[in-house]
Design an enzyme around this catalytic site. Structure first.
Site, mmCIF file in Angstrom:
data_model
loop_
_atom_site.group_PDB
_atom_site.id
_atom_site.type_symbol
_atom_site.label_atom_id
_atom_site.label_comp_id
_atom_site.label_asym_id
_atom_site.label_seq_id
_atom_site.Cartn_x
_atom_site.Cartn_y
_atom_site.Cartn_z
ATOM 1 N N ASP A 165 1.129 -1.165 0.250
ATOM 2 C CA ASP A 165 -0.188 -0.031 0.440
ATOM 3 C C ASP A 165 0.697 1.967 -0.207
ATOM 4 O OD1 ASP A 165 -2.057 -1.871 0.344
ATOM 5 O OD2 ASP A 165 -2.771 -1.603 2.383
ATOM 6 N N HIS A 221 3.181 -2.201 3.407
ATOM 7 C CA HIS A 221 3.603 -0.649 2.274
ATOM 8 C C HIS A 221 4.349 -0.717 1.249
ATOM 9 C CE1 HIS A 221 0.914 -1.102 5.893
ATOM 10 N NE2 HIS A 221 -0.048 0.274 4.695
HETATM 11 ZN ZN LIG Z 1 -2.628 2.593 3.539
#
Ligand SMILES: [Zn+2]
Length: 450
Positions: A79, A231
């Site tokens: 992400d 991430h």
């Molecule tokens: Zn996010």
């Protein structure tokens, strides 16, 4: 705007998507079999084609369904990118292992780094979106604002891909996983598949890469398969990723690449029970918890309000304050155990001196109680009441010591109970009425809850 026309965009690009999918599937199968220059690579074992309309909500962190994975199959998701400094390193690490993943792009990041988005797509990864500005308010956002964030993220990502819709999947991850019914209903109405996850590795927190690795492996081991949330804009993720991939290989896990279905690329055939993390068994009793109403994550530099699970459930005021701030309905008051018990306990330190007539205990009964509690031989009946009270103070609680000070001695009063009644006004039980040589009862100051 873009989201409202997105389904049409998907339809117009069916042919292109089909050709791309066939090409991708073929190349990925080849990559799984051989990863040029890296014979020991983890690889990508298979491509899973999913229809967002058939299974619009996935990820057992929040939903009943997740991807139909076999045991030891893992889907990697990243992400909040692209951020070139770290996203490029993530891409290099994945390429070295011939691993395909799914990236959830922030529209604002795509505007700032459009080449980064193209690199993700050109490497064969799946590109989904993650809103335009990543607000951590989706759970209380009006649908009109949700629409703006969704459409903006799609438009920015699509612009970075030079408008090539074949490279954009109708996959969306809600920022912070802060779901709400109205948000989900809107996303589903647009043909978008909402991706939660099956386990995170906490790489958005201020933890070490080693901790990220530990959590990723431990949580995967606990579930046996699933969607891992990472991430690609975090240095700690870059540092942890090679070790994670190496360990996945060592433990026999396999990577699955997920792509969206189109009419020309039908969804991989599955059975409904495969979309549950653990298929129900007729011989094993199971209970499923209701889905989590709001699972807060922050993938930004500033940490968000902590998750509700971080709080001690006995701290009802703090918990309720957090829930109120998030617009989460308060749970019904539990009858037992009472969550405010600890508050009541601490309040005892500030209670005023109790009235003398709150509890009245006949001296004989009190002396018996004293002897029992102190585990000593029952005192001779000649013990005088004031001294007995002092002994209670010396052997008892701090409050008793306070009560025994001269200024508190007025709290002790000696008075005979009514004939035939004990100090509480109740009729005496014949078997529980030892004689009192002084014929007196002692009124003992006691606590009174107010
Ligand atoms: Zn996010």
């Amino acid at each position: 705007m873009i989201a409202s026309v997105a389904p049409g965009v998907w339809k117009r690009s069916r042919t292109a998507l089909c050709l791309l999918a066939l090409t991708c599937a073929t190349s990925q199968m080849a990559a799984a079999a051989e990863c040029p220059g890296h014979p020991d690579a983890l690889g990508t074992s298979r491509t899973l084609v999913v229809d967002p309309r058939e299974h619009p909500r996935i990820g057992t962190m929040q939903y009943a369904e997740t991807l139909p994975l076999a045991d030891q199959e893992v889907v990697l998701t990243f992400d909040d990118g692209p951020l070139p400094k770290y996203s490029n390193q993530v891409l290099a690490i994945l390429a070295e292992q011939c691993v395909k993943a799914t990236f959830f792009i922030i529209g604002r990041q795509a505007n700032a780094n459009p080449e980064g988005v193209r690199k993700v797509a050109d490497a064969g990864h799946t590109v989904g979106t993650h809103s335009q500005n990543h607000p951590l308010t989706f759970q209380k956002m009006p649908v009109e604002k949700v629409k703006q964030e969704l459409d903006g993220g799609i438009a920015s990502t699509l612009a970075a891909l030079n408008g090539d819709t074949s490279k954009l999947a109708p996959f969306f991850r809600i920022p912070g996983l802060l779901r709400a019914d109205a948000v989900e209903e809107y996303l589903v109405s647009q043909g978008i598949q909402i991706w939660s996850a099956d386990f995170p590795a906490d790489d958005w927190r201020h933890v070490s890469p080693s901790r990220v690795y530990d959590l990723a492996i431990q949580r995967l081991e606990a579930k046996g398969k699933g969607i891992l949330l990472l991430h690609d804009f975090q240095a700690r993720t870059v540092a942890a990723l090679p070790r994670i991939l190496h360990e996945l290989k060592a433990r026999g896990y396999r990577i699955v690449h997920v792509v969206p279905a189109t009419p020309e690329r039908p969804a991989t055939p599955t059975e409904p029970q495969q979309w549950q993390l653990h298929s129900p068994s007729e011989t094993v009793a199971i209970a499923r918890w209701p889905k989590i109403p709001s699972f807060a994550f922050a993938e930004r530099g500033i940490l968000p309000a902590p998750n509700l699970s971080h709080f001690d459930w006995q701290d009802s005021e703090l918990l309720h304050g957090v829930r109120r701030s998030r617009g989460v309905p308060l749970p019904p008051q539990a009858l037992w155990p009472r969550p405010s018990l600890s508050v009541q306990t601490s309040a005892l330190n500030t209670l005023p001196v109790p009235a003398a007539n709150v509890f009245k205990i006949p001296e004989a009964a009190r002396v018996t109680l004293l002897a029992t509690n102190s585990r000593v031989k029952r005192p001779e009946p000649t013990v005088r009441a004031p001294r007995a009270a002092a002994s209670v103070a010396s052997a008892g609680s701090a409050r008793s010591r306070v009560a025994a000070t001269p200024s508190r001695r007025a709290a002790y009063q000696v008075a005979p109970p009514p004939a035939g009644r004990d100090a509480h006004g109740a009729a005496k039980h014949p078997a529980a009425a030892p004689s009192n040589p002084n014929g007196r009862a002692v009124r003992v100051a006691s606590l009174k809850k107010r």
